[in-house]
Write a protein that holds these residues in place. Structure first.
Motif, mmCIF file in Angstrom:
data_model
loop_
_atom_site.group_PDB
_atom_site.id
_atom_site.type_symbol
_atom_site.label_atom_id
_atom_site.label_comp_id
_atom_site.label_asym_id
_atom_site.label_seq_id
_atom_site.Cartn_x
_atom_site.Cartn_y
_atom_site.Cartn_z
ATOM 1 N N GLY A 123 7.106 2.922 6.271
ATOM 2 C CA GLY A 123 7.173 2.312 4.951
ATOM 3 C C GLY A 123 6.901 3.310 3.845
ATOM 4 N N LEU A 124 5.969 4.229 4.086
ATOM 5 C CA LEU A 124 5.645 5.252 3.096
ATOM 6 C C LEU A 124 6.835 6.171 2.849
ATOM 7 C CD1 LEU A 124 3.503 6.624 1.313
ATOM 8 C CD2 LEU A 124 2.848 7.991 3.298
ATOM 9 N N LEU A 125 7.488 6.586 3.931
ATOM 10 C CA LEU A 125 8.647 7.467 3.779
ATOM 11 C C LEU A 125 9.786 6.753 3.050
ATOM 12 C CD1 LEU A 125 8.679 9.210 7.288
ATOM 13 C CD2 LEU A 125 7.843 10.127 5.128
ATOM 14 N N ALA A 126 9.996 5.470 3.384
ATOM 15 C CA ALA A 126 11.049 4.704 2.711
ATOM 16 C C ALA A 126 10.749 4.569 1.223
ATOM 17 C CB ALA A 126 11.190 3.324 3.354
ATOM 18 N N SER A 127 9.491 4.361 0.886
ATOM 19 C CA SER A 127 9.121 4.172 -0.517
ATOM 20 C C SER A 127 9.244 5.464 -1.319
ATOM 21 C CB SER A 127 7.691 3.623 -0.622
ATOM 22 O OG SER A 127 6.736 4.556 -0.134
ATOM 23 N N LEU A 162 0.832 -1.205 0.000
ATOM 24 C CA LEU A 162 0.000 0.000 0.000
ATOM 25 C C LEU A 162 0.863 1.250 0.000
ATOM 26 C CD1 LEU A 162 -2.740 1.421 0.239
ATOM 27 C CD2 LEU A 162 -2.620 1.085 2.727
ATOM 28 N N ALA A 163 1.957 1.221 0.784
ATOM 29 C CA ALA A 163 2.862 2.380 0.853
ATOM 30 C C ALA A 163 3.465 2.680 -0.514
ATOM 31 C CB ALA A 163 3.969 2.113 1.879
ATOM 32 N N TYR A 164 3.930 1.657 -1.216
ATOM 33 C CA TYR A 164 4.523 1.861 -2.533
ATOM 34 C C TYR A 164 3.481 2.282 -3.563
ATOM 35 C CZ TYR A 164 9.381 0.531 -1.826
ATOM 36 O OH TYR A 164 10.703 0.531 -1.448
ATOM 37 N N THR A 165 2.253 1.827 -3.387
ATOM 38 C CA THR A 165 1.184 2.242 -4.298
ATOM 39 C C THR A 165 0.885 3.726 -4.137
ATOM 40 O OG1 THR A 165 0.198 0.027 -4.237
ATOM 41 C CG2 THR A 165 -1.202 1.830 -5.004
ATOM 42 N N LEU A 166 0.756 4.173 -2.891
ATOM 43 C CA LEU A 166 0.454 5.586 -2.635
ATOM 44 C C LEU A 166 1.585 6.489 -3.118
ATOM 45 C CD1 LEU A 166 -1.081 5.297 0.964
ATOM 46 C CD2 LEU A 166 -2.300 5.741 -1.175
ATOM 47 N N SER A 167 2.816 6.147 -2.765
ATOM 48 C CA SER A 167 3.936 6.985 -3.192
ATOM 49 C C SER A 167 4.134 6.888 -4.704
ATOM 50 C CB SER A 167 5.219 6.577 -2.461
ATOM 51 O OG SER A 167 5.505 5.209 -2.662
ATOM 52 N N GLY A 168 3.821 5.725 -5.287
ATOM 53 C CA GLY A 168 3.928 5.583 -6.734
ATOM 54 C C GLY A 168 2.970 6.488 -7.476
ATOM 55 N N LEU A 169 1.744 6.629 -6.950
ATOM 56 C CA LEU A 169 0.777 7.542 -7.561
ATOM 57 C C LEU A 169 1.284 8.984 -7.499
ATOM 58 C CD1 LEU A 169 -2.564 6.058 -6.157
ATOM 59 C CD2 LEU A 169 -1.745 5.961 -8.520
ATOM 60 N N LEU A 170 1.909 9.348 -6.377
ATOM 61 C CA LEU A 170 2.461 10.692 -6.241
ATOM 62 C C LEU A 170 3.588 10.912 -7.244
ATOM 63 C CD1 LEU A 170 2.685 13.393 -4.776
ATOM 64 C CD2 LEU A 170 4.162 12.289 -3.083
ATOM 65 N N VAL A 171 4.463 9.918 -7.394
ATOM 66 C CA VAL A 171 5.564 10.029 -8.344
ATOM 67 C C VAL A 171 5.041 10.179 -9.771
ATOM 68 C CG1 VAL A 171 7.510 8.775 -9.371
ATOM 69 C CG2 VAL A 171 7.211 8.801 -6.904
ATOM 70 N N LEU A 223 4.755 -1.266 -12.018
ATOM 71 C CA LEU A 223 4.722 -2.728 -12.039
ATOM 72 C C LEU A 223 5.917 -3.308 -11.291
ATOM 73 C CD1 LEU A 223 3.702 -5.483 -13.127
ATOM 74 C CD2 LEU A 223 5.062 -5.054 -15.176
ATOM 75 N N PHE A 224 7.113 -2.783 -11.576
ATOM 76 C CA PHE A 224 8.313 -3.333 -10.956
ATOM 77 C C PHE A 224 8.318 -3.130 -9.437
ATOM 78 C CE2 PHE A 224 10.630 -2.493 -15.197
ATOM 79 C CZ PHE A 224 10.221 -3.715 -15.670
ATOM 80 N N TYR A 225 8.019 -1.922 -9.000
ATOM 81 C CA TYR A 225 8.069 -1.622 -7.570
ATOM 82 C C TYR A 225 6.950 -2.303 -6.812
ATOM 83 C CZ TYR A 225 11.826 1.824 -7.301
ATOM 84 O OH TYR A 225 13.053 2.431 -7.280
ATOM 85 N N ILE A 226 5.717 -2.007 -7.204
ATOM 86 C CA ILE A 226 4.569 -2.537 -6.462
ATOM 87 C C ILE A 226 4.477 -4.048 -6.624
ATOM 88 C CG2 ILE A 226 2.057 -2.426 -6.209
ATOM 89 C CD1 ILE A 226 2.275 0.463 -7.374
ATOM 90 N N GLY A 227 4.730 -4.524 -7.857
ATOM 91 C CA GLY A 227 4.707 -5.966 -8.086
ATOM 92 C C GLY A 227 5.770 -6.683 -7.276
ATOM 93 N N SER A 228 6.982 -6.109 -7.220
ATOM 94 C CA SER A 228 8.064 -6.724 -6.455
ATOM 95 C C SER A 228 7.720 -6.815 -4.969
ATOM 96 C CB SER A 228 9.362 -5.924 -6.622
ATOM 97 O OG SER A 228 9.829 -6.000 -7.939
#
Length: 447
Positions: free
Chosen positions: A209-213, A55-64, A250-255
């Protein structure tokens, strides 16, 4: 709109070569963000957040994706080796371009040193008894020489580095999905046994986790810097950003989804060995863990190469726009060679500090660059508000700014990141003050 003396993109890049092809840009966009932050740093995020790291990588990924959409639009309209720094100068004023450019330069140069140290640790693990500093010096020498030559050499290095990283993650995802589905010979499917406790660290764990992502995604900006030296800057940056965003998601969230399904989130190996190595070791594939260490080494070397390039071009652009010492702007053979040498020298200086003064000066330097990525993203969003009128404007830009403000608040709440926030804030204010003073002095001189 503020009145500035910005050089047009064509003029600012006139002395640079245009040796990067579309395939180079596409791989730079993909490979630039796939580095140690993903392969190694994500382990700490998993240990804190557990399965909610997805979830953390998904949220930060949307921001990116929002940030890169904004940066891609501005870079397609005005390709420049200064990227967001040049856009900030046009939109806000020279002081903003000065602040964004030099803070990012410090970040990239420091990262060069950190990546060199990380790469040297891997090699000395294979060759015990060899000095770490000697390996760092060797890596620095190689990538300094690469970047002193024609830009197409940098592009070729990054193309093959990135291709290896992307291929490795692709293979990892395939093996992971097969194992989860119970289709990998000799491996039992873990099912959902490791996902039963989705928020083991509660809200605080998710925040860590969000900050790390967020900081793991840093590096994608390099593609817009490189676009100015491509054969077709407008088409190149548009295609590279568009394709990179969904692939990186895909790579980040999938991984992350594969790792937390295969390996218990609290397994010590996730942090000690790195999450990818831990996941492959859990599959019992002979030599897979060591092979991933090779990929991590390549990722670190690739990031070193990209950051030497990015820092030298940011410095060159700042000088071309009157925001830095003229010496750094000298170009020979289509390459700002003095800027390359100074950037490499700064990076190696960081390595020396890590051995000489690790607990005070080096620690202070690391804290100072801790939130630079967020500062740059905020400047990108504000520049976009001033320059562009695109679809869903300005709603998505304000959404992105709200997301960044939230992350800053979360950083202020966490003891581990609070010092970084304050140190970065102090550096940003100092640079903004210096940039504004320079802007006023130039204004007075031209009256």
């Amino acid at each position: 709109m503020p009145s500035t003396t910005v050089t047009t993109p064509q003029e600012s890049a006139a002395s640079l070569s245009h040796g990067l092809k579309q395939r180079h840009l596409s791989m730079i966009a993909l490979g630039g963000v796939i580095g140690a932050g993903l392969f190694v740093g994500s382990g700490a995020g998993i240990a804190a957040a557990g399965p909610s790291i997805v979830l953390a990588y998904t949220l930060s990924g949307l921001l990116v994706m929002l940030v890169m959409r904004m940066l891609g639009e501005m870079s397609a309209a005005h390709p420049s080796s200064g990227s967001f720094s040049a856009h900030a100068e046009r939109a806000i004023g020279p002081w903003a371009g000065f602040t964004a450019g030099w803070s990012f330069w410090v970040l990239l140069c420091t990262a060069v040193g950190l990546e060199g140290i990380g790469a040297a640790k891997i090699v000395t693990g294979w060759l015990p008894g060899t000095p770490e500093w000697a390996w760092v010096a060797l890596f620095m020498l190689v990538f300094c020489a690469t970047n002193l030559a024609a830009v197409k050499n940098f592009g070729e290095f990054e193309f093959w580095f990135a291709a290896l990283k992307v291929g490795a993650i692709g293979l990892f995802l395939v093996l992971g999905v097969l194992a989860i589905a119970g289709l990998l010979p000799g491996t039992d499917s873990p099912g959902t046994a490791n996902l039963t406790e989705f928020f083991p660290g509660g809200g605080e764990g998710l925040v860590v986790g969000l900050l790390a992502s967020v900081f793991a995604y840093g590096g994608l900006e390099t593609v817009t810097i490189a676009a100015a030296e491509s054969e077709d800057p407008v088409r190149g940056v548009t295609n590279a950003v568009r394709t990179a965003m969904w692939r990186i998601g895909l790579f980040y969230i999938g991984s992350m989804a594969v790792i937390v399904t295969l390996v218990p989130w609290d397994a010590k190996a996730v942090v000690e060995k790195g999450p990818y190595v831990a996941a492959l070791d859990s599959l019992g594939i002979p030599g897979a863990g060591q092979l991933m260490n090779v990929v991590v080494l390549v990722a670190l070397l690739s990031a070193m190469n990209a950051n030497v390039y990015g820092s030298s071009r940011i410095a060159y652009s700042l000088v071309e726009r009157g925001l830095g010492p003229k010496t750094l702007g000298r170009v020979s053979g289509g390459v700002p060679r003095i800027a390359v040498l100074v950037s490499c020298g700064f990076g190696f200086g960081c390595v020396v500090l890590s051995y000489w003064r690790p607990d005070d000066v080096f620690s202070w330097l690391l804290n100072m660059i801790g939130a630079v990525v967020l500062v740059v993203w905020i400047i990108i969003a504000v520049s976009h508000l001033r320059l562009r009128r695109s679809r869903a404007f300005p709603v998505l830009t304000w959404v992105a700014l709200a997301g960044m403000a939230t992350i800053l608040v979360l950083m202020a709440r966490e003891p581990g990141t609070r010092v970084q926030l304050y140190a970065t804030g102090a550096m940003t204010l100092a640079l903004a003050g210096a940039g504004y003073a320079r802007q006023r002095a130039l204004s007075v001189a031209t009256v």
